[in-house]
Write a protein that holds these residues in place. Structure first.
Motif, PDB file in Angstrom:
ATOM      1  N   GLN A  55       0.838  -1.206   0.000  1.00 30.38           N
ATOM      2  CA  GLN A  55       0.000   0.000   0.000  1.00 30.38           C
ATOM      3  C   GLN A  55       0.868   1.250   0.000  1.00 30.38           C
ATOM      4  OE1 GLN A  55      -3.698   0.023   2.351  1.00 30.38           O
ATOM      5  NE2 GLN A  55      -2.879   1.819   3.378  1.00 30.38           N
ATOM      6  N   LEU A  56       1.912   1.265   0.812  1.00 32.07           N
ATOM      7  CA  LEU A  56       2.807   2.428   0.843  1.00 32.07           C
ATOM      8  C   LEU A  56       3.403   2.671  -0.540  1.00 32.07           C
ATOM      9  CD1 LEU A  56       4.143   4.587   2.719  1.00 32.07           C
ATOM     10  CD2 LEU A  56       6.088   3.027   2.844  1.00 32.07           C
ATOM     11  N   ALA A  57       3.836   1.600  -1.181  1.00 32.35           N
ATOM     12  CA  ALA A  57       4.424   1.728  -2.522  1.00 32.35           C
ATOM     13  C   ALA A  57       3.386   2.192  -3.540  1.00 32.35           C
ATOM     14  CB  ALA A  57       5.034   0.401  -2.954  1.00 32.35           C
ATOM     15  N   ALA A  58       2.183   1.634  -3.470  1.00 29.56           N
ATOM     16  CA  ALA A  58       1.144   1.952  -4.459  1.00 29.56           C
ATOM     17  C   ALA A  58       0.669   3.397  -4.374  1.00 29.56           C
ATOM     18  CB  ALA A  58      -0.042   1.004  -4.303  1.00 29.56           C
ATOM     19  N   VAL A  59       0.434   3.892  -3.163  1.00 25.25           N
ATOM     20  CA  VAL A  59      -0.105   5.253  -3.048  1.00 25.25           C
ATOM     21  C   VAL A  59       0.964   6.328  -3.213  1.00 25.25           C
ATOM     22  CG1 VAL A  59      -2.093   4.543  -1.672  1.00 25.25           C
ATOM     23  CG2 VAL A  59      -0.037   5.326  -0.517  1.00 25.25           C
ATOM     24  N   ASN A  60       2.231   5.917  -3.207  1.00 24.24           N
ATOM     25  CA  ASN A  60       3.329   6.866  -3.416  1.00 24.24           C
ATOM     26  C   ASN A  60       4.100   6.557  -4.688  1.00 24.24           C
ATOM     27  OD1 ASN A  60       3.398   8.611  -0.858  1.00 24.24           O
ATOM     28  ND2 ASN A  60       3.199   6.530  -0.064  1.00 24.24           N
ATOM     29  N   LYS A  61       3.425   5.880  -5.616  1.00 24.02           N
ATOM     30  CA  LYS A  61       4.069   5.531  -6.886  1.00 24.02           C
ATOM     31  C   LYS A  61       4.546   6.810  -7.570  1.00 24.02           C
ATOM     32  CE  LYS A  61       3.425   2.646 -10.888  1.00 24.02           C
ATOM     33  NZ  LYS A  61       2.566   1.667 -11.525  1.00 24.02           N
ATOM     34  N   GLY A  62       5.781   6.782  -8.019  1.00 24.73           N
ATOM     35  CA  GLY A  62       6.358   7.961  -8.650  1.00 24.73           C
ATOM     36  C   GLY A  62       7.032   8.885  -7.647  1.00 24.73           C
ATOM     37  N   VAL A  63       6.790   8.650  -6.354  1.00 19.80           N
ATOM     38  CA  VAL A  63       7.423   9.451  -5.305  1.00 19.80           C
ATOM     39  C   VAL A  63       8.571   8.664  -4.683  1.00 19.80           C
ATOM     40  CG1 VAL A  63       7.054  10.582  -3.069  1.00 19.80           C
ATOM     41  CG2 VAL A  63       5.285  10.697  -4.835  1.00 19.80           C
ATOM     42  N   ILE A  64       8.284   7.401  -4.341  1.00 19.70           N
ATOM     43  CA  ILE A  64       9.352   6.537  -3.835  1.00 19.70           C
ATOM     44  C   ILE A  64       9.636   5.468  -4.878  1.00 19.70           C
ATOM     45  CG2 ILE A  64       9.014   6.943  -1.367  1.00 19.70           C
ATOM     46  CD1 ILE A  64       7.324   4.463  -1.194  1.00 19.70           C
ATOM     47  N   ASP A  65      10.887   5.101  -5.004  1.00 16.98           N
ATOM     48  CA  ASP A  65      11.241   4.109  -6.015  1.00 16.98           C
ATOM     49  C   ASP A  65      10.871   2.695  -5.543  1.00 16.98           C
ATOM     50  OD1 ASP A  65      13.344   3.211  -4.338  1.00 16.98           O
ATOM     51  OD2 ASP A  65      14.803   4.480  -5.337  1.00 16.98           O
ATOM     52  N   PRO A  66      10.832   1.726  -6.453  1.00 17.80           N
ATOM     53  CA  PRO A  66      10.399   0.370  -6.101  1.00 17.80           C
ATOM     54  C   PRO A  66      11.215  -0.277  -4.980  1.00 17.80           C
ATOM     55  CG  PRO A  66      10.486   0.618  -8.477  1.00 17.80           C
ATOM     56  CD  PRO A  66      11.089   1.860  -7.888  1.00 17.80           C
ATOM     57  N   THR A  67      12.467   0.096  -4.824  1.00 17.48           N
ATOM     58  CA  THR A  67      13.279  -0.476  -3.754  1.00 17.48           C
ATOM     59  C   THR A  67      13.285   0.406  -2.505  1.00 17.48           C
ATOM     60  OG1 THR A  67      15.259   0.556  -4.666  1.00 17.48           O
ATOM     61  CG2 THR A  67      14.794  -1.715  -5.351  1.00 17.48           C
ATOM     62  N   CYS A  68      12.595   1.514  -2.583  1.00 15.73           N
ATOM     63  CA  CYS A  68      12.435   2.443  -1.462  1.00 15.73           C
ATOM     64  C   CYS A  68      13.782   2.918  -0.923  1.00 15.73           C
ATOM     65  CB  CYS A  68      11.600   1.804  -0.355  1.00 15.73           C
ATOM     66  SG  CYS A  68      10.970   3.035   0.803  1.00 15.73           S
ATOM     67  N   THR A 111      -9.708 -13.948   1.065  1.00 14.95           N
ATOM     68  CA  THR A 111      -9.743 -12.528   1.439  1.00 14.95           C
ATOM     69  C   THR A 111      -8.327 -12.040   1.746  1.00 14.95           C
ATOM     70  OG1 THR A 111     -11.971 -12.737   2.336  1.00 14.95           O
ATOM     71  CG2 THR A 111     -10.668 -10.861   3.116  1.00 14.95           C
ATOM     72  N   PHE A 112      -7.573 -12.844   2.480  1.00 16.93           N
ATOM     73  CA  PHE A 112      -6.189 -12.489   2.794  1.00 16.93           C
ATOM     74  C   PHE A 112      -5.384 -12.277   1.516  1.00 16.93           C
ATOM     75  CE2 PHE A 112      -1.762 -13.761   3.542  1.00 16.93           C
ATOM     76  CZ  PHE A 112      -1.409 -12.877   4.547  1.00 16.93           C
ATOM     77  N   ILE A 113      -5.507 -13.192   0.572  1.00 16.02           N
ATOM     78  CA  ILE A 113      -4.762 -13.092  -0.693  1.00 16.02           C
ATOM     79  C   ILE A 113      -5.205 -11.856  -1.475  1.00 16.02           C
ATOM     80  CG2 ILE A 113      -4.364 -14.177  -2.944  1.00 16.02           C
ATOM     81  CD1 ILE A 113      -2.757 -15.401  -0.622  1.00 16.02           C
ATOM     82  N   LEU A 114      -6.518 -11.633  -1.587  1.00 13.55           N
ATOM     83  CA  LEU A 114      -7.017 -10.471  -2.329  1.00 13.55           C
ATOM     84  C   LEU A 114      -6.538  -9.156  -1.719  1.00 13.55           C
ATOM     85  CD1 LEU A 114     -10.664 -11.578  -3.166  1.00 13.55           C
ATOM     86  CD2 LEU A 114      -8.796 -11.185  -4.794  1.00 13.55           C
ATOM     87  N   ASN A 115      -6.473  -9.080  -0.405  1.00 16.52           N
ATOM     88  CA  ASN A 115      -6.039  -7.847   0.257  1.00 16.52           C
ATOM     89  C   ASN A 115      -4.538  -7.618   0.163  1.00 16.52           C
ATOM     90  OD1 ASN A 115      -8.515  -6.858   0.985  1.00 16.52           O
ATOM     91  ND2 ASN A 115      -8.510  -7.815   2.984  1.00 16.52           N
ATOM     92  N   ASN A 116      -3.805  -8.637  -0.209  1.00 20.09           N
ATOM     93  CA  ASN A 116      -2.349  -8.501  -0.320  1.00 20.09           C
ATOM     94  C   ASN A 116      -1.851  -8.743  -1.731  1.00 20.09           C
ATOM     95  OD1 ASN A 116      -1.330  -8.008   2.516  1.00 20.09           O
ATOM     96  ND2 ASN A 116      -2.754  -9.704   2.800  1.00 20.09           N
ATOM     97  N   LEU A 117      -2.766  -8.942  -2.650  1.00 21.12           N
ATOM     98  CA  LEU A 117      -2.405  -9.243  -4.030  1.00 21.12           C
ATOM     99  C   LEU A 117      -1.805  -8.016  -4.705  1.00 21.12           C
ATOM    100  CD1 LEU A 117      -2.511 -11.492  -6.120  1.00 21.12           C
ATOM    101  CD2 LEU A 117      -4.728 -10.629  -6.836  1.00 21.12           C
ATOM    102  N   ARG A 118      -0.623  -8.188  -5.179  1.00 23.50           N
ATOM    103  CA  ARG A 118       0.073  -7.141  -5.912  1.00 23.50           C
ATOM    104  C   ARG A 118       1.163  -7.815  -6.726  1.00 23.50           C
ATOM    105  NH1 ARG A 118       2.042  -8.103  -1.212  1.00 23.50           N
ATOM    106  NH2 ARG A 118       4.250  -7.922  -0.741  1.00 23.50           N
ATOM    107  N   GLU A 119       1.710  -7.085  -7.628  1.00 18.09           N
ATOM    108  CA  GLU A 119       2.787  -7.628  -8.443  1.00 18.09           C
ATOM    109  C   GLU A 119       3.949  -8.046  -7.549  1.00 18.09           C
ATOM    110  OE1 GLU A 119       5.844  -6.177 -11.911  1.00 18.09           O
ATOM    111  OE2 GLU A 119       3.953  -5.107 -11.671  1.00 18.09           O
ATOM    112  N   GLY A 120       4.396  -9.245  -7.726  1.00 19.20           N
ATOM    113  CA  GLY A 120       5.528  -9.735  -6.953  1.00 19.20           C
ATOM    114  C   GLY A 120       5.162 -10.415  -5.649  1.00 19.20           C
ATOM    115  N   PHE A 121       3.875 -10.344  -5.226  1.00 20.85           N
ATOM    116  CA  PHE A 121       3.509 -11.008  -3.965  1.00 20.85           C
ATOM    117  C   PHE A 121       3.445 -12.507  -4.191  1.00 20.85           C
ATOM    118  CE2 PHE A 121       0.413 -12.770  -0.929  1.00 20.85           C
ATOM    119  CZ  PHE A 121       1.083 -12.467   0.241  1.00 20.85           C
TER     120      PHE A 121
END
Length: 142
Positions: A55-68, A111-121
């Motif tokens: 979530q932190l990465a998704a809502v700050n996309k373009g602000v923080i890089d993928p490796t943070c 539900t757990f998987i859907l709430n955490n589903l993202r690229e690379g998970f």
């Protein structure tokens, strides 16, 4: 002496401008924010404020890089978007699995998987200190 005073004021204005512009860069529907402190990492921020790592990465996309690796002291980050903000979280410990986390928190596995589903998970490669969403209902995605 006058030149150093001018330089100090110029630096102070630049810092203020960068903080103001960072706040302006936040999504309009940002639900909550955090200001980066010296030495903090994305993992630290996620654990401290109960924000899933993705979530932190998704809502700050373009602000923080993928490796943070580009956090800056006093940088303001968005922690969640209104209506799409997972606030129930779990910090992964060594030896835990997706199933053990879901079971321990009485969450349907899907539900757990859907709430955490993202690229690379991938449940196989969860790492300790990763912060996952443990909401019992599916969080709407934006």
């Amino acid at each position: 002496m006058h030149a150093s005073f001018f330089t100090a004021r110029l630096v102070a204005l630049a810092v203020i401008a960068s903080v103001v512009s960072a706040k302006d860069a936040l999504p309009a529907d940002c639900d909550r924010t955090a200001t980066v402190k010296a030495g903090e990492t994305c993992s630290d921020i996620c654990a401290k404020y109960g924000v899933p790592t993705y979530q932190l990465a998704a809502v700050n996309k373009g602000v923080i890089d993928p490796t943070c690796t580009n956090l800056v002291v006093d940088q303001v980050l968005c922690l969640g978007i209104k209506g799409h903000d997972c606030k129930a979280t779990h910090v992964v410990k060594k030896g835990e699995t997706c199933h053990s986390i879901a079971d321990a928190n009485d969450i349907e596995f899907d539900t757990f998987i859907l709430n955490n589903l993202r690229e690379g998970f991938n449940c196989t490669y969860m790492r300790p200190a990763e912060v996952l969403c443990i909401e019992t209902e599916v969080i709407r995605r934006k």
